[in-house]
Design a protein around this motif. Structure first.
Motif, PDB file in Angstrom:
ATOM      1  N   ILE A 232       3.627  17.892   2.635  1.00 22.73           N
ATOM      2  CA  ILE A 232       4.454  17.772   3.828  1.00 22.73           C
ATOM      3  C   ILE A 232       5.519  16.695   3.744  1.00 22.73           C
ATOM      4  O   ILE A 232       6.610  16.857   4.284  1.00 22.73           O
ATOM      5  CB  ILE A 232       3.578  17.580   5.091  1.00 22.73           C
ATOM      6  N   SER A 233       5.247  15.596   3.051  1.00 21.58           N
ATOM      7  CA  SER A 233       6.158  14.471   3.128  1.00 21.58           C
ATOM      8  C   SER A 233       7.368  14.646   2.212  1.00 21.58           C
ATOM      9  O   SER A 233       7.253  15.169   1.112  1.00 21.58           O
ATOM     10  CB  SER A 233       5.427  13.185   2.737  1.00 21.58           C
ATOM     11  N   ASP A 234       8.519  14.179   2.684  1.00 18.63           N
ATOM     12  CA  ASP A 234       9.705  14.150   1.839  1.00 18.63           C
ATOM     13  C   ASP A 234       9.724  12.889   0.992  1.00 18.63           C
ATOM     14  O   ASP A 234       9.999  12.920  -0.191  1.00 18.63           O
ATOM     15  CB  ASP A 234      10.973  14.199   2.692  1.00 18.63           C
ATOM     16  N   ARG A 235       9.455  11.788   1.674  1.00 20.26           N
ATOM     17  CA  ARG A 235       9.332  10.524   0.956  1.00 20.26           C
ATOM     18  C   ARG A 235       7.982   9.942   1.279  1.00 20.26           C
ATOM     19  O   ARG A 235       7.387  10.240   2.310  1.00 20.26           O
ATOM     20  CB  ARG A 235      10.440   9.564   1.397  1.00 20.26           C
ATOM     21  N   LEU A 236       7.504   9.083   0.408  1.00 13.19           N
ATOM     22  CA  LEU A 236       6.141   8.606   0.542  1.00 13.19           C
ATOM     23  C   LEU A 236       6.095   7.099   0.354  1.00 13.19           C
ATOM     24  O   LEU A 236       6.676   6.563  -0.593  1.00 13.19           O
ATOM     25  CB  LEU A 236       5.286   9.307  -0.526  1.00 13.19           C
ATOM     26  N   GLY A 237       5.461   6.417   1.291  1.00 18.68           N
ATOM     27  CA  GLY A 237       5.205   4.990   1.148  1.00 18.68           C
ATOM     28  C   GLY A 237       3.713   4.779   0.974  1.00 18.68           C
ATOM     29  O   GLY A 237       2.914   5.369   1.681  1.00 18.68           O
ATOM     30  N   ILE A 238       3.340   3.949  -0.014  1.00 17.21           N
ATOM     31  CA  ILE A 238       1.921   3.695  -0.260  1.00 17.21           C
ATOM     32  C   ILE A 238       1.591   2.296   0.257  1.00 17.21           C
ATOM     33  O   ILE A 238       2.245   1.327  -0.125  1.00 17.21           O
ATOM     34  CB  ILE A 238       1.592   3.750  -1.765  1.00 17.21           C
ATOM     35  N   MET A 239       0.581   2.205   1.097  1.00 17.36           N
ATOM     36  CA  MET A 239       0.184   0.896   1.621  1.00 17.36           C
ATOM     37  C   MET A 239      -1.096   0.437   0.964  1.00 17.36           C
ATOM     38  O   MET A 239      -1.985   1.233   0.664  1.00 17.36           O
ATOM     39  CB  MET A 239      -0.025   0.969   3.137  1.00 17.36           C
ATOM     40  N   TYR A 240      -1.179  -0.862   0.743  1.00 11.97           N
ATOM     41  CA  TYR A 240      -2.425  -1.436   0.254  1.00 11.97           C
ATOM     42  C   TYR A 240      -2.633  -2.786   0.932  1.00 11.97           C
ATOM     43  O   TYR A 240      -1.760  -3.661   0.846  1.00 11.97           O
ATOM     44  CB  TYR A 240      -2.398  -1.597  -1.271  1.00 11.97           C
ATOM     45  N   ALA A 241      -3.736  -2.942   1.613  1.00  9.82           N
ATOM     46  CA  ALA A 241      -4.117  -4.202   2.241  1.00  9.82           C
ATOM     47  C   ALA A 241      -2.984  -4.815   3.066  1.00  9.82           C
ATOM     48  O   ALA A 241      -2.649  -5.984   2.924  1.00  9.82           O
ATOM     49  CB  ALA A 241      -4.617  -5.188   1.198  1.00  9.82           C
ATOM     50  N   GLY A 242      -2.364  -3.994   3.908  1.00 10.48           N
ATOM     51  CA  GLY A 242      -1.385  -4.514   4.847  1.00 10.48           C
ATOM     52  C   GLY A 242       0.029  -4.601   4.325  1.00 10.48           C
ATOM     53  O   GLY A 242       0.930  -5.034   5.038  1.00 10.48           O
ATOM     54  N   ARG A 243       0.242  -4.227   3.073  1.00  8.54           N
ATOM     55  CA  ARG A 243       1.583  -4.290   2.508  1.00  8.54           C
ATOM     56  C   ARG A 243       1.983  -2.938   1.944  1.00  8.54           C
ATOM     57  O   ARG A 243       1.135  -2.141   1.552  1.00  8.54           O
ATOM     58  CB  ARG A 243       1.612  -5.307   1.353  1.00  8.54           C
ATOM     59  N   LEU A 244       3.275  -2.713   1.894  1.00  5.15           N
ATOM     60  CA  LEU A 244       3.804  -1.541   1.227  1.00  5.15           C
ATOM     61  C   LEU A 244       3.883  -1.882  -0.260  1.00  5.15           C
ATOM     62  O   LEU A 244       4.410  -2.937  -0.636  1.00  5.15           O
ATOM     63  CB  LEU A 244       5.197  -1.248   1.776  1.00  5.15           C
ATOM     64  N   VAL A 245       3.315  -1.042  -1.131  1.00  3.66           N
ATOM     65  CA  VAL A 245       3.365  -1.365  -2.564  1.00  3.66           C
ATOM     66  C   VAL A 245       4.320  -0.458  -3.328  1.00  3.66           C
ATOM     67  O   VAL A 245       4.808  -0.821  -4.389  1.00  3.66           O
ATOM     68  CB  VAL A 245       1.967  -1.317  -3.218  1.00  3.66           C
ATOM     69  N   GLU A 246       4.581   0.735  -2.799  1.00  9.75           N
ATOM     70  CA  GLU A 246       5.488   1.631  -3.519  1.00  9.75           C
ATOM     71  C   GLU A 246       6.097   2.623  -2.540  1.00  9.75           C
ATOM     72  O   GLU A 246       5.468   2.994  -1.554  1.00  9.75           O
ATOM     73  CB  GLU A 246       4.728   2.392  -4.621  1.00  9.75           C
ATOM     74  N   GLU A 247       7.320   3.021  -2.811  1.00  5.99           N
ATOM     75  CA  GLU A 247       7.985   3.988  -1.949  1.00  5.99           C
ATOM     76  C   GLU A 247       8.970   4.785  -2.775  1.00  5.99           C
ATOM     77  O   GLU A 247       9.785   4.210  -3.508  1.00  5.99           O
ATOM     78  CB  GLU A 247       8.730   3.267  -0.831  1.00  5.99           C
ATOM     79  N   ALA A 248       8.881   6.105  -2.680  1.00  5.32           N
ATOM     80  CA  ALA A 248       9.783   6.976  -3.438  1.00  5.32           C
ATOM     81  C   ALA A 248       9.708   8.371  -2.851  1.00  5.32           C
ATOM     82  O   ALA A 248       8.804   8.657  -2.058  1.00  5.32           O
ATOM     83  CB  ALA A 248       9.370   7.006  -4.907  1.00  5.32           C
ATOM     84  N   PRO A 249      10.629   9.257  -3.246  1.00  2.00           N
ATOM     85  CA  PRO A 249      10.481  10.658  -2.860  1.00  2.00           C
ATOM     86  C   PRO A 249       9.114  11.167  -3.329  1.00  2.00           C
ATOM     87  O   PRO A 249       8.642  10.770  -4.407  1.00  2.00           O
ATOM     88  CB  PRO A 249      11.612  11.360  -3.599  1.00  2.00           C
ATOM     89  N   THR A 250       8.504  12.044  -2.517  1.00  2.00           N
ATOM     90  CA  THR A 250       7.115  12.427  -2.777  1.00  2.00           C
ATOM     91  C   THR A 250       6.900  12.936  -4.203  1.00  2.00           C
ATOM     92  O   THR A 250       5.967  12.516  -4.892  1.00  2.00           O
ATOM     93  CB  THR A 250       6.685  13.502  -1.770  1.00  2.00           C
ATOM     94  N   ALA A 251       7.786  13.824  -4.654  1.00  2.00           N
ATOM     95  CA  ALA A 251       7.608  14.388  -5.986  1.00  2.00           C
ATOM     96  C   ALA A 251       7.633  13.288  -7.040  1.00  2.00           C
ATOM     97  O   ALA A 251       6.865  13.315  -8.001  1.00  2.00           O
ATOM     98  CB  ALA A 251       8.707  15.409  -6.261  1.00  2.00           C
ATOM     99  N   GLU A 252       8.495  12.304  -6.817  1.00  2.00           N
ATOM    100  CA  GLU A 252       8.621  11.186  -7.746  1.00  2.00           C
ATOM    101  C   GLU A 252       7.325  10.352  -7.775  1.00  2.00           C
ATOM    102  O   GLU A 252       6.868   9.944  -8.842  1.00  2.00           O
ATOM    103  CB  GLU A 252       9.822  10.332  -7.322  1.00  2.00           C
ATOM    104  N   VAL A 253       6.760  10.145  -6.605  1.00  2.00           N
ATOM    105  CA  VAL A 253       5.514   9.374  -6.546  1.00  2.00           C
ATOM    106  C   VAL A 253       4.427  10.087  -7.346  1.00  2.00           C
ATOM    107  O   VAL A 253       3.672   9.464  -8.092  1.00  2.00           O
ATOM    108  CB  VAL A 253       5.055   9.171  -5.083  1.00  2.00           C
ATOM    109  N   PHE A 254       4.371  11.401  -7.191  1.00  2.00           N
ATOM    110  CA  PHE A 254       3.313  12.125  -7.884  1.00  2.00           C
ATOM    111  C   PHE A 254       3.588  12.258  -9.378  1.00  2.00           C
ATOM    112  O   PHE A 254       2.674  12.240 -10.188  1.00  2.00           O
ATOM    113  CB  PHE A 254       3.139  13.529  -7.266  1.00  2.00           C
ATOM    114  N   ARG A 255       4.858  12.397  -9.730  1.00  2.00           N
ATOM    115  CA  ARG A 255       5.184  12.627 -11.140  1.00  2.00           C
ATOM    116  C   ARG A 255       5.281  11.326 -11.908  1.00  2.00           C
ATOM    117  O   ARG A 255       4.936  11.246 -13.063  1.00  2.00           O
ATOM    118  CB  ARG A 255       6.503  13.395 -11.237  1.00  2.00           C
ATOM    119  N   ASN A 256       5.788  10.306 -11.231  1.00  2.00           N
ATOM    120  CA  ASN A 256       6.105   9.078 -11.948  1.00  2.00           C
ATOM    121  C   ASN A 256       5.718   7.855 -11.124  1.00  2.00           C
ATOM    122  O   ASN A 256       6.568   7.050 -10.756  1.00  2.00           O
ATOM    123  CB  ASN A 256       7.617   9.081 -12.261  1.00  2.00           C
ATOM    124  N   PRO A 257       4.431   7.709 -10.830  1.00  2.00           N
ATOM    125  CA  PRO A 257       4.026   6.539 -10.049  1.00  2.00           C
ATOM    126  C   PRO A 257       4.160   5.265 -10.877  1.00  2.00           C
ATOM    127  O   PRO A 257       3.867   5.285 -12.070  1.00  2.00           O
ATOM    128  CB  PRO A 257       2.555   6.828  -9.713  1.00  2.00           C
TER     129      PRO A 257
END
Lengths: 353, 283, 287
Positions: A232-257
């Motif tokens: 569903i998401s176009d872009r994706l932000g990953i949170m860990y322990a109260g902080r954002l650690v990574e943000e990219a277009p969803t396909a990019e996150v899955f292909r190239n984290p």
């Protein structure tokens, strides 16, 4: 859709948001830094996915941007700017807030019972919430609601049902219809499919997608389920322990984290038809009352260096559309060969331009 | 077939609801039969959505709920005939549960280790001087140690640690059968696979059979040997896990599989763009 | 524990006021041990002397010092309330926990008995009890009678908590750890109902002291034992108010009101503090 907020209009800009739970019990004060320095932007007509495990602070983040801030939750700093507002949403008073709710900003909760009144028919819930914001006479409003339901392929007869007469999936569809009937500019969806069975979940996701397209609004979609984000998401932000650690277009996150935590999350997803061994992270997410120093992931990180224990990494754009907060991804190597980091981290951080 | 570890013979459980006059009976579990072989440990997955009766089935295997019709036998002995504390302890020594919510499975007001010690004392009959080593040994099998757990309250441990402690507790009496009801659905993604792995290890190294109850086809595919798919109390498809999940036959199984959201479709996004429909299952 | 009490005292006004009131009342009860006169003797001091330095609460028409008699009366009343409360707590705990945990037929039978006791009219029963026993009537006997009538409301409350505890996963976990039913009830479930037991103890003391005063004032108890109720009874017998000996009635009534208020405030504030939800919230440092 990649790079949506390059040229297009920014609908929501969150900058250096910090929201803590400040608790006092009989004289002892305790602070839980549930959201600690988060910056992100959501563009027009974009679904921004927010992923994170339990107690990563994603629910607190949602509460904060929806201005559902009740003690002990306190906004300590930062700003939350919506395009339809001229100031931070958490500074609005009750009346101003209710005037933008539904019309400009609406909400799809995890349990639809949170919005549908269990002792009133669905129609009355629509009348209660949406009628005052549509500015239409009652008959016209009723027609508009029916037209909206039909667009979402829901039978108008659901209006005459009580919430308990509907199945969980149908209730959630009604909640989506309710959240979108005023054609809001921005929708906040908090784990809207988590309580649903897999078969229903898929069709509800499709409905959310359709509704969002149809009214052209922006959305923040929060769930811990990476597979849902993939769908569903176009872009994706990953949170860990109260902080954002990574943000990219969803396909990019899955292909190239890039962040080690994201890499692990993606790698550990089980797939039907795939039996290759998965690696498991050691340790557990930290307590937010007493987070680790520096990078909050360092106690579990396979790449942890000395700097990670001391300095919290900033979100830095590795690619134009790919921000990562990790010292291993964004190092600066000095001529001496010694790994160092940009002195002016502050200048390099910030939002994707 | 050699000796049966567990055998379900046309097992039904019905509940009646409604008022005094309009009583309706509803079958939570309807005519389910299967057996586990004692000589060949396996992971047996029961898959279904909410309301499929899978949890009722688990509770029946654990003898927490009695069958309305049919018989459940464990090592040839019908569960309905287990009476008295001694017989029940003997049954629990061999069959142990793992619950869904690790935060709920431990009393929040009590220290976690008390359940380990109680199991060692009552079920494994460990003498008090060997208590610590027995618990430590079980905890080491799940990648923890007694030093990490001793004296801790549930809120001081993470969900993953708690669930592993719960598994360790179940291992102390060296049961032949574990019944795990959605053991990973409340555990964070980064810890989930380590627990799923653990089940594999238990089967391969300790010869335990595991009834793995889940709604998640992906983890079931990953670890189970045989599966049954349940819908509204009935078994709609049964067989080898790979065979069934690679090519489901029953319409409901097909529907379930097609509804699984795959992470691979994130790649599909790139080409189709958000304007078009997206492919949900790539395989 | 001491720290909790100190924090409560400092930050909870109800608790502070309740503690002060109860300490004053308690002080009176303790003072009874230092009485200069044998408590049951009459005409040891000049009768009907208004409050003065020599007799701070005055003396009554029977030649007793109201102050020293009051100390013994409040001691007896408190002791009475406490024994009724403790006895009825044991009954309500036993019945509530067992009914909730066992469920099914056991639950139905116990709750039928429970509900029968709820609808029994207390006052006529106790008056009847007095007429049956008459000469043998003593306050231990009355305490037992009231304890056996005072448990059902709280038993139902405890049962409702136990009923929800039964379905919690940790109960199943305890069963599969081989714990016996007694162990599960006492070690796993009791901590959850203790807060209820605590606050209802205070309420139950209030209830029993009040009922004892009512019965005594109209003479349906052993009037030879000095309690707050019998003091007022004797004052009425001597038409103290008409005779202008107001201090014979005013001081016992004031003291018993202090006791009521103190117990009530303590029960309210403790209830708030010991409530398992807020207790868990304090324990839980996570979000």
């Amino acid at each position: 859709m990649t790079g949506a907020n390059g040229s297009k209009k920014v609908m929501l800009a969150v900058e250096h948001l910090r929201a803590y739970y400040v608790m006092r019990y009989f004289g002892t004060q305790r602070e839980v830094r549930a959201v600690d320095d988060i910056s992100l932007e959501v563009g027009r007509n974009e679904i921004y996915g927010l992923a994170g495990e339990s107690s990563s602070g994603k629910t607190t983040f949602v509460k904060t941007i929806a201005a559902a801030i009740r003690p002990p939750l306190t906004v300590v700093g930062g700003s939350i700017r919506y395009s339809f507002l001229d100031r931070d949403i958490y500074r609005l008073d009750r009346a101003a807030l209710s005037s933008i709710r539904w019309r400009h900003l609406s909400y799809i909760p995890q349990g639809s019972m949170n919005v549908l009144n269990p002792v009133r028919r669905v129609r009355e819930s629509f009348n209660d919430f949406a009628l005052p914001h549509m500015g239409l006479p009652k008959q016209q409003f009723s027609n508009a609601v029916i037209a909206h339901l039909e667009r979402l392929q829901l039978k108008p007869s659901v209006l005459d049902a009580y919430p308990h007469e509907l199945s969980g999936g149908m209730r959630q569809r009604v909640a989506i219809a309710l959240a979108t009937v005023c054609r809001p500019d921005f929708i906040i969806a908090d784990e809207p499919t988590t309580a649903l069975d897999v078969v229903v979940q898929k069709s509800v996701l499709e409905l959310i997608r359709e509704a969002q397209r149809e009214i052209g609004s922006s959305m923040i979609f929060v769930t811990h389920d990476m597979a849902v984000h993939a769908n569903i998401s176009d872009r994706l932000g990953i949170m860990y322990a109260g902080r954002l650690v990574e943000e990219a277009p969803t396909a990019e996150v899955f292909r190239n984290p890039k962040h080690p935590y994201t890499q692990h999350l993606i790698a550990s997803l089980p797939r039907i038809g795939d039996n290759s061994p998965r690696t498991a992270l050691t340790g557990a997410p930290p307590s937010m009352a007493d987070p680790p120093s520096g990078c909050r992931f360092h106690p579990r990180c396979p790449l942890a260096m000395d700097i990670c224990r001391e300095l919290a990494p900033e979100m830095i754009a590795a690619d134009p559309h790919h921000r990562v907060a990790c010292h291993a991804v964004n190092p600066v190597v000095r001529p001496g060969g010694e790994q160092m980091f940009a002195k002016n981290l502050g200048q390099r951080s910030g939002l994707v331009q | 077939m050699t000796e049966d570890l567990l055998n379900l013979d046309h097992v039904t459980r019905s509940y009646s609801s409604g008022g005094l006059f309009a009583r309706t009976s509803f079958r939570a579990v309807d005519d389910v039969s299967f057996g586990l072989d004692a000589s060949r440990p396996e992971i047996f997955a029961i898959i279904g959505e909410s309301g499929s009766g899978k949890t009722t089935l688990a509770r029946m295997i654990l003898n927490m709920v009695s069958a309305s019709a049919g018989t459940i036998r464990f090592r040839g002995k019908a569960l309905a005939t287990i009476r008295g504390r001694r017989a029940r302890l003997d049954f629990m020594r061999q069959v142990q549960p793992i619950f869904q919510n690790p935060y709920e499975a431990f009393n929040p007001l009590k220290r976690v280790d008390r359940y380990l010690y109680a199991t060692a004392h009552h079920l494994a009959r460990v003498s008090s001087d060997r208590m610590d080593s027995a618990c430590d040994q079980a905890l080491r099998q799940v990648g923890l140690s007694l030093a990490e757990i001793r004296g801790r309250f549930p809120h001081e441990l993470s969900g993953g640690q708690l669930q592993r402690t719960a598994i360790a507790r179940a291992l102390i009496s060296r049961p032949a059968l574990l019944v795990a009801d959605e053991p990973v659905s409340m555990v964070d993604a980064s810890l989930r696979m380590s627990i799923v792995y653990l089940f594999k290890t238990l089967r391969d190294e300790f010869g335990m059979s595991i009834v793995y109850i889940t709604h998640d086809l992906a983890t079931a595919y990953y670890i189970s040997d045989r599966i049954i798919i349940m819908q509204k109390g009935r078994v709609v498809e049964a067989g080898n896990a790979r065979t069934v999940l690679d090519a489901p036959q029953h319409p409901y199984s097909k529907l379930l599989k097609s509804a699984v959201l795959s992470a691979d479709s994130a790649g599909a996004e790139e080409t189709t763009g958000p304007g078009q429909g997206r492919e949900v299952m790539s395989r | 524990m001491l720290k909790i009490v100190r924090d409560l005292f400092r930050y909870n006004r109800e608790f502070a006021l309740g503690t002060i009131l109860i300490l004053v009342v308690f002080g009176f009860a303790v003072a009874s041990f230092f009485s200069p006169y044998p408590p049951l003797d009459s005409y040891v001091v000049p009768p009907d002397v208004p409050p003065s330095w020599a007799y701070p609460f005055g003396t009554n028409s029977r030649g007793q010092d109201v102050f020293w008699q009051l100390t013994l009366a409040i001691r007896n009343s408190l002791l009475f309330g406490l024994s009724v409360a403790l006895m009825s707590r044991i009954l309500s705990l036993l019945i509530g926990l067992v009914a909730g945990y066992a469920g099914g037929v056991v639950d139905r039978v116990l709750m039928t008995i429970n509900d029968t006791f709820v609808v029994i009219p207390l006052f006529p029963i106790l008056v009847l009890f007095f007429f049956m026993m008459h000469d043998q009537m003593s306050w231990p006997l009355l305490a037992i009678a009231m304890a056996s009538l005072g448990w059902p409301y709280d038993a139902r409350l405890i049962r409702s908590v136990a009923l929800s505890l039964r379905t919690r996963e940790f109960t199943a976990m305890s069963v599969f750890s081989g714990m016996s039913a007694r162990q599960i009830l006492v070690e796993e479930h009791l901590p959850y109902v203790l807060p209820i037991v605590f606050s209802t103890t205070l309420n139950n003391m209030n209830w029993s002291i009040g009922l004892e005063v009512t019965l005594s004032v109209i003479g349906f108890t052993n009037i030879e034992t000095p309690t707050i109720g019998t003091m007022i009874y004797w004052a009425n017998q001597h038409t103290a108010m008409v005779a202008g000996v107001w201090w014979w009635i005013v001081f016992p009534v004031a003291l018993v009101i202090m006791a009521f208020l103190g117990l009530y405030l303590l029960s309210v504030s403790m209830n708030e503090y010991i409530d398992p939800r807020s207790r868990l919230m304090r324990m839980d440092s996570k979000v």
